[in-house]
Design a protein around this motif. Structure first.
Motif, mmCIF file in Angstrom:
data_model
loop_
_atom_site.group_PDB
_atom_site.id
_atom_site.type_symbol
_atom_site.label_atom_id
_atom_site.label_comp_id
_atom_site.label_asym_id
_atom_site.label_seq_id
_atom_site.Cartn_x
_atom_site.Cartn_y
_atom_site.Cartn_z
ATOM 1 N N LEU A 62 0.824 -1.199 0.000
ATOM 2 C CA LEU A 62 0.000 0.000 0.000
ATOM 3 C C LEU A 62 0.867 1.260 0.000
ATOM 4 O O LEU A 62 0.592 2.216 -0.728
ATOM 5 N N SER A 63 1.934 1.263 0.786
ATOM 6 C CA SER A 63 2.852 2.405 0.799
ATOM 7 C C SER A 63 3.544 2.568 -0.549
ATOM 8 O O SER A 63 3.768 3.686 -1.014
ATOM 9 N N ALA A 64 3.877 1.437 -1.194
ATOM 10 C CA ALA A 64 4.510 1.514 -2.515
ATOM 11 C C ALA A 64 3.559 2.123 -3.534
ATOM 12 O O ALA A 64 3.976 2.939 -4.375
ATOM 13 N N LYS A 65 2.285 1.773 -3.472
ATOM 14 C CA LYS A 65 1.300 2.365 -4.378
ATOM 15 C C LYS A 65 1.163 3.868 -4.138
ATOM 16 O O LYS A 65 1.076 4.656 -5.080
ATOM 17 N N ILE A 66 1.142 4.252 -2.892
ATOM 18 C CA ILE A 66 1.010 5.671 -2.562
ATOM 19 C C ILE A 66 2.236 6.445 -3.032
ATOM 20 O O ILE A 66 2.122 7.548 -3.574
ATOM 21 N N ILE A 67 3.414 5.877 -2.859
ATOM 22 C CA ILE A 67 4.638 6.540 -3.323
ATOM 23 C C ILE A 67 4.650 6.634 -4.849
ATOM 24 O O ILE A 67 5.091 7.639 -5.413
#
Length: 119
Positions: A62-67
Protein backbone atom coordinates in the motif's frame (compact mmCIF):
# COMPACT_ATOMS: atom_id res chain seq x y z
CA UNK A 1 5.21 6.69 17.84
CA UNK A 2 8.11 8.23 15.93
CA UNK A 3 6.59 6.96 12.68
CA UNK A 4 3.38 8.85 13.40
CA UNK A 5 5.27 12.03 14.26
CA UNK A 6 7.18 11.83 10.96
CA UNK A 7 3.96 11.12 9.04
CA UNK A 8 2.11 14.03 10.63
CA UNK A 9 5.10 16.33 10.07
CA UNK A 10 5.19 15.46 6.37
CA UNK A 11 1.44 15.90 5.98
CA UNK A 12 1.34 19.22 7.83
CA UNK A 13 4.34 20.45 5.83
CA UNK A 14 2.43 19.57 2.66
CA UNK A 15 -0.59 21.45 3.97
CA UNK A 16 1.66 24.46 4.67
CA UNK A 17 2.97 24.41 1.11
CA UNK A 18 -0.62 24.17 -0.17
CA UNK A 19 -1.44 27.28 1.85
CA UNK A 20 1.53 29.06 0.26
CA UNK A 21 0.16 28.03 -3.14
CA UNK A 22 -3.20 29.63 -2.35
CA UNK A 23 -1.50 32.83 -1.21
CA UNK A 24 0.58 32.86 -4.41
CA UNK A 25 -2.50 32.36 -6.56
CA UNK A 26 -4.19 35.30 -4.88
CA UNK A 27 -1.20 37.65 -4.79
CA UNK A 28 0.61 37.21 -8.11
CA UNK A 29 -0.26 39.73 -10.83
CA UNK A 30 -0.73 37.71 -14.02
CA UNK A 31 -1.76 34.29 -15.25
CA UNK A 32 1.73 32.95 -15.88
CA UNK A 33 3.15 33.68 -12.45
CA UNK A 34 0.03 32.17 -10.91
CA UNK A 35 0.53 29.05 -13.00
CA UNK A 36 4.12 28.94 -11.78
CA UNK A 37 3.01 29.12 -8.15
CA UNK A 38 0.48 26.41 -8.71
CA UNK A 39 2.97 24.11 -10.41
CA UNK A 40 6.03 24.35 -8.22
CA UNK A 41 4.65 24.68 -4.73
CA UNK A 42 1.61 22.45 -5.20
CA UNK A 43 3.82 19.67 -6.59
CA UNK A 44 5.99 19.83 -3.49
CA UNK A 45 2.85 19.86 -1.34
CA UNK A 46 1.36 16.79 -3.02
CA UNK A 47 4.61 14.84 -2.78
CA UNK A 48 4.95 15.64 0.93
CA UNK A 49 1.37 14.61 1.64
CA UNK A 50 1.76 11.33 -0.26
CA UNK A 51 5.02 10.58 1.54
CA UNK A 52 3.36 11.32 4.88
CA UNK A 53 0.47 9.06 3.97
CA UNK A 54 2.83 6.26 2.95
CA UNK A 55 4.67 6.53 6.27
CA UNK A 56 1.37 6.63 8.15
CA UNK A 57 0.01 3.47 6.46
CA UNK A 58 3.30 1.56 6.77
CA UNK A 59 2.27 -1.51 4.80
CA UNK A 60 4.70 -2.33 2.04
CA UNK A 61 2.41 -2.74 -0.97
CA UNK A 62 0.00 0.00 0.00
CA UNK A 63 2.85 2.41 0.80
CA UNK A 64 4.51 1.51 -2.52
CA UNK A 65 1.30 2.36 -4.38
CA UNK A 66 1.01 5.67 -2.56
CA UNK A 67 4.64 6.54 -3.32
CA UNK A 68 4.06 5.68 -7.00
CA UNK A 69 1.13 8.10 -7.01
CA UNK A 70 3.45 10.79 -5.58
CA UNK A 71 6.12 10.06 -8.21
CA UNK A 72 3.50 10.19 -10.96
CA UNK A 73 2.30 13.56 -9.64
CA UNK A 74 5.91 14.76 -9.42
CA UNK A 75 6.38 14.17 -13.14
CA UNK A 76 2.93 14.88 -14.54
CA UNK A 77 2.04 18.14 -12.79
CA UNK A 78 4.92 20.25 -14.19
CA UNK A 79 4.35 18.87 -17.69
CA UNK A 80 0.62 19.55 -17.55
CA UNK A 81 1.21 23.03 -16.20
CA UNK A 82 3.71 23.76 -18.98
CA UNK A 83 1.19 22.58 -21.57
CA UNK A 84 -1.52 24.80 -20.09
CA UNK A 85 0.80 27.82 -19.97
CA UNK A 86 2.01 27.27 -23.53
CA UNK A 87 -1.53 26.86 -24.85
CA UNK A 88 -2.73 29.99 -23.07
CA UNK A 89 0.27 31.94 -24.41
CA UNK A 90 -0.26 30.60 -27.92
CA UNK A 91 -3.94 31.59 -27.85
CA UNK A 92 -3.05 34.97 -26.29
CA UNK A 93 -5.28 34.41 -23.27
CA UNK A 94 -3.56 36.98 -21.09
CA UNK A 95 -0.40 38.50 -22.45
CA UNK A 96 1.31 40.84 -20.02
CA UNK A 97 1.67 44.31 -21.50
CA UNK A 98 4.48 45.48 -19.24
CA UNK A 99 7.14 43.24 -20.79
CA UNK A 100 9.15 44.99 -23.48
CA UNK A 101 10.95 41.88 -24.74
CA UNK A 102 9.07 38.71 -25.64
CA UNK A 103 11.64 36.11 -26.65
CA UNK A 104 9.06 33.34 -26.82
CA UNK A 105 7.16 35.01 -29.67
CA UNK A 106 10.02 34.27 -32.08
CA UNK A 107 9.76 30.59 -31.19
CA UNK A 108 6.03 30.58 -31.97
CA UNK A 109 6.49 32.56 -35.17
CA UNK A 110 4.70 35.70 -34.03
CA UNK A 111 5.68 39.12 -35.21
CA UNK A 112 4.02 41.83 -33.15
CA UNK A 113 5.70 44.71 -34.98
CA UNK A 114 3.97 43.85 -38.28
CA UNK A 115 0.56 43.34 -36.69
CA UNK A 116 0.81 46.61 -34.73
CA UNK A 117 1.99 48.72 -37.68
CA UNK A 118 -0.81 47.57 -40.01
CA UNK A 119 -3.55 48.65 -37.57
Amino acid sequence: MIRLIIAYFLMFSGAGFALITVIGLLRFPDVYTRIHAGAVVLTISAVLVTLGTAVYVWEFFLSAKIILIGVFFLFSNPMATHAIARASYHREVALPKEYAIDAYSEYLGRDYDDSNSSS
